[in-house]
Write an enzyme that holds these catalytic residues in place. Structure first.
Site, mmCIF file in Angstrom:
data_model
loop_
_atom_site.group_PDB
_atom_site.id
_atom_site.type_symbol
_atom_site.label_atom_id
_atom_site.label_comp_id
_atom_site.label_asym_id
_atom_site.label_seq_id
_atom_site.Cartn_x
_atom_site.Cartn_y
_atom_site.Cartn_z
ATOM 1 N NE ARG A 1 26.343 18.020 -4.907
ATOM 2 C CZ ARG A 1 25.480 17.353 -4.129
ATOM 3 N NH1 ARG A 1 24.214 17.255 -4.492
ATOM 4 N NH2 ARG A 1 25.859 16.800 -3.005
ATOM 5 C CG ASN B 1 19.762 16.655 -4.875
ATOM 6 O OD1 ASN B 1 20.316 16.068 -5.811
ATOM 7 N ND2 ASN B 1 20.291 16.720 -3.675
ATOM 8 C CG ASP C 1 18.618 11.177 -2.510
ATOM 9 O OD1 ASP C 1 18.402 10.480 -1.516
ATOM 10 O OD2 ASP C 1 19.720 11.697 -2.759
ATOM 11 C CG HIS D 1 16.172 10.843 1.562
ATOM 12 N ND1 HIS D 1 17.486 11.181 1.411
ATOM 13 C CD2 HIS D 1 15.848 11.225 2.829
ATOM 14 C CE1 HIS D 1 17.945 11.738 2.519
ATOM 15 N NE2 HIS D 1 16.963 11.779 3.401
ATOM 16 C CG ASP E 1 23.880 9.404 -1.206
ATOM 17 O OD1 ASP E 1 23.654 10.317 -2.030
ATOM 18 O OD2 ASP E 1 23.494 9.448 -0.024
#
Lengths: 442, 328
Positions: free
Chosen positions: A62, A92, A152, A179, A305
């Protein structure tokens, strides 16, 4: 000189107990009745299993962008608590990890945190938009030495873009981690499409939306002679497609998450968004199929994940909630409970699916190695007899969206060693400063 | 009974009790003075995250006829895009002392979340959530069916055993269909769902209902009642999902026109939850025919909602020792 550890009577891969000496970042000696030298910390390892440090190919840390949910420091500490010595930080973030600058920043923050080795994943396309390739070569040649590329969270759905990516990364031995989610078939999708979604009135995420992309991608990989990795495979049909692809000699690897090994869509019935995840929890038949696939080697690895989310992103109605669940600190326990305690995997297999194979797929040096003299001392010590109730508030991750809240799980991580240094001892993390110890120069 | 979230939570006994209470409420509505003092001093909040004038007015009328104070809280649009979450809205209402929260929400499960969260201590009544449930609609439909089809005299205590009901239209997106399938099954009726395959959910096989793609066959099987669901015209466009090729083709296959109406048995009634798309799922001939009980459904809606509010707010004290529990 760093501290030395003598692990007494530990069982490498759960096999015959031996003494293992860690010194100078390496496994210095293995034997019985090893002499304890001066200034050596001795650990009573009776009943404990010694495994190579775990390697996660799929972690969301994150940072940068959502430090309220997780930081590289908190996420990697959680990883160490879960027995990991290396993680792949998904792309991401905000900004997206789609340039050499951003992946180097993540890599550097990982080094400074010092809990595990952080290997940034590079985005396949600019901004994860699926339209044009990011500068994959620059990321590969950066200090972060990126080898895994993934959008992803989003699928590289355009077949031409996917083909180009598969071809392009061959130049630096990279891999595209897909993904698999056909976007049109999953517009507005909230949960697995089936009996439960029909009753709950939540828009369905059909299995075919995953399977169709995997089928396309293995054929593309075959056509261009590239290697392909399939992220978080979740359906029985996906297992069959991978099995078929491998039987044809296609260079494909696949991962399954701990939650897809244990949980089903029935959990959506309470509309608790803790159980909202992408791909969604499937049926018991799918759970059985992914366990079987992992046991027979069709599925190569388990990857977490790990997807931390803030309370406000989960404390709301189902449709408004974010997809994802945490997993770093429960992964090994879930694998033990679903696969080892049931006799489907040995601890040697666990070392393969949680360490050796992910390190090989990610082209990570120094991890996933044999437990042998002269190898880097990246190791985890596990107490398989322990039982513990998961309490997300006690975890090292900043977020509390664990789907295993309140569940009793098998096994716990006792200690984790990163190049001979304990990051976790006796189930507690060892706070330290890499700058102070001179491991990282400012 | 603490909340009313889904018809799936109701036992036969509980459902019949609601219908019987609705019957008593309906009887009071033919009096000159319709208002009852039962819920004086209690506060009912209509919390509508989605526009629905009809349902809101029906609940508002029901609460007012029971002398409750009514607060209408319209939070139209996405709770997220508006900035205020369901949680904060609920906490606000709790602070204002809501005894019951009637919630309409675009997200399936939102009433469930509200009831399970502890954000409000009031009773939660689901007034329609996404494509999940609309329990008071199913209850008013059952009430209407019972009044017309279970023989003469006082219907109290009766269920719908043996009645054959066809539900026709967009089952996939219909909370009315989901609520009715569960409730009608609980009450002993036999349900047949009729729709083009694109408008039936994957997983419908597990429902306690027959499924048919052919309305003419179902009409020919002489059902006791036929319930037409609203079909949104935008469902045919590609952006809307492309569920059927054209309104005309839908009407040909699944519309209740004069010919199909004539093929129904003499005693059969026609229901529609409203608002109707005349000329799409139902023709004017059918909508205005004497067999259509659509306007009566609206009146029955008030009685049923009075019964639900009464049982939730006043029934607790009166039936403390009652074994019935609905809040699962």
């Amino acid at each position: 000189m760093s501290r030395q550890y003598l692990l007494r009577q530990v069982a490498p891969y759960g096999e015959s107990p031996v003494d293992v000496l860690l010194a100078d970042g390496e496994i210095a000696a293995i034997g019985t009745g090893l002499e304890r030298g001066d200034d050596v910390v001795e650990i009573d390892g009776r009943g404990l299993v010694l495994l190579p440090g775990l390697v996660d190919l799929h972690t969301h840390l994150r940072e940068p962008g959502r430090e309220d949910a997780e930081t590289i420091s908190s996420g990697t500490r959680a990883a160490a608590m879960g027995g990991f010595t290396a993680v792949h930080a998904m792309a991401n973030t905000t900004p997206t990890q789609d340039t050499a600058g951003v992946v180097e920043q993540v890599w550097r923050l990982g080094r400074e945190a010092g809990w595990v080795d952080v290997h940034p994943v590079g985005a396949v396309t600019v901004g994860l938009e699926g339209e044009r390739l990011a500068e994959l070569g620059a990321m590969a040649e950066s200090q972060a030495r990126v080898r895994v590329f993934s959008d992803d969270g989003k699928c590289v759905h355009d077949p031409v873009v996917m083909r180009r990516a598969l071809e392009y990364v061959k130049a630096f031995d990279g891999v595209v981690a897909q993904h698999a989610q056909e976007p049109r078939l999953t517009e507005g999708a909230q949960m697995h499409e089936g009996v439960v979604s029909a009753e709950l009135g939540l828009a369905g995420w059909p299995a075919v939306a995953e399977e169709a992309i995997i089928a396309r991608d293995v054929l593309l990989a075959e056509h261009v002679g590239s290697r392909l990795h399939v992220c978080h495979l979740s359906t029985a049909g996906s297992v069959e497609i991978i099995r078929w692809a491998k039987s044809r000699g296609i260079d494909v690897t696949a991962e399954v998450t701990p939650h897809h090994l244990m949980l089903t869509d029935e959990l959506a019935r309470g509309y608790d968004p803790t159980f909202k995840v992408n791909p969604p929890l499937r049926t018991m038949r799918d759970v059985e199929a992914v366990r079987e696939g992992l046991a027979d080697g069709t599925i190569d690895i388990v990857a977490t994940d790990h997807a931390p989310h803030t309370r406000e992103d989960k404390d709301c109605e189902w449709a408004a909630a974010a997809f994802g669940m945490t997993g770093l600190e429960t992964a090994l326990s879930v694998v033990q409970e679903t696969m080892v305690d049931t006799g489907r995997l040995t601890w040697r297999d666990v070392a393969r699916v949680l360490s050796e194979a992910p390190a090989r797929i990610g082209r990570v040096d120094g991890h996933g190695r044999a437990i042998a003299v002269g190898e880097p001392a990246n190791l985890v010590l596990v107490d398989p007899a322990a039982r513990r109730v998961v309490n997300p508030a006690d975890q090292a991750t900043k977020s509390v969206n664990s789907p295993f809240r309140g569940r009793e799980l098998s096994g716990c991580v006792v200690s984790t060693f990163l190049r001979g240094r304990a990051t976790v001892l006796d189930g507690a993390s060892c706070d330290w400063s890499p700058l102070a110890e001179g491991v990282v120069r400012p | 009974m603490k909340h009313l979230l889904s018809t799936g939570d109701l036992s036969r006994t509980e459902a019949v009790r609601i219908l019987d209470t609705a019957g008593q409420m309906a009887a009071t509505q033919s009096r000159e003075i319709k208002k009852l003092p039962t819920l004086r001093g209690r506060t009912v909040v209509n919390l509508f995250f989605e526009d629905s004038t009809r349902t809101r007015i029906s609940f508002e009328t029901a609460a007012k006829r029971l002398s409750a104070d009514v607060i209408n809280f319209s939070a139209k649009g996405s709770s997220v895009s508006k900035g205020e979450s369901l949680k904060d809205t609920a906490l606000t209402l709790q602070a204002m002392g809501a005894d019951a929260v009637v919630i309409r929400h675009h997200a399936s499960g939102a009433p469930h979340t509200l009831a399970a969260s502890g954000w409000t201590s009031g009773a939660v009544v689901n007034a329609g959530d996404g494509t999940h449930q609309h329990p008071t609609q199913a209850l008013l439909d059952a009430y209407t069916l019972r009044r017309h089809l279970t023989g003469p005299g006082d219907a109290s205590g009766r269920d719908l055993a043996g009645l054959r009901v066809a539900i026709v239209g967009d089952v996939l997106h219909s909370r009315v269909a989901r609520s009715n399938v569960q409730l009608l099954h609980t009450l002993g009726a036999e349900v047949t769902l009729v729709a083009p395959p694109t408008l039936l959910p994957v997983g419908v096989q597990s429902w306690p209902a027959e499924v048919s793609y052919h309305l003419d066959e179902v009409v020919g099987s002489k059902p006791d009642a036929i319930m037409m669901l609203r079909v949104q015209r935008e469902r045919m466009s590609s952006a809307g999902g492309g569920f059927f090729p054209s309104p005309l083709e839908y009407t040909r296959g699944y519309g209740l026109d004069a010919r199909r109406l004539a093929a129904l048995p003499e005693h059969a009634i026609v229901l529609h939850p409203g608002p109707m798309n005349r000329g799409l799922e139902i023709s004017a001939d059918a909508a205005d025919s004497p067999r259509a009980v659509i306007v009566e459904q609206v009146a029955n809606g008030v009685a049923v909602r009075m019964a639900v509010l009464y049982l939730l707010l006043a029934g607790e004290q009166r039936h403390d020792s009652d074994e019935t529990k609905v809040d699962q």
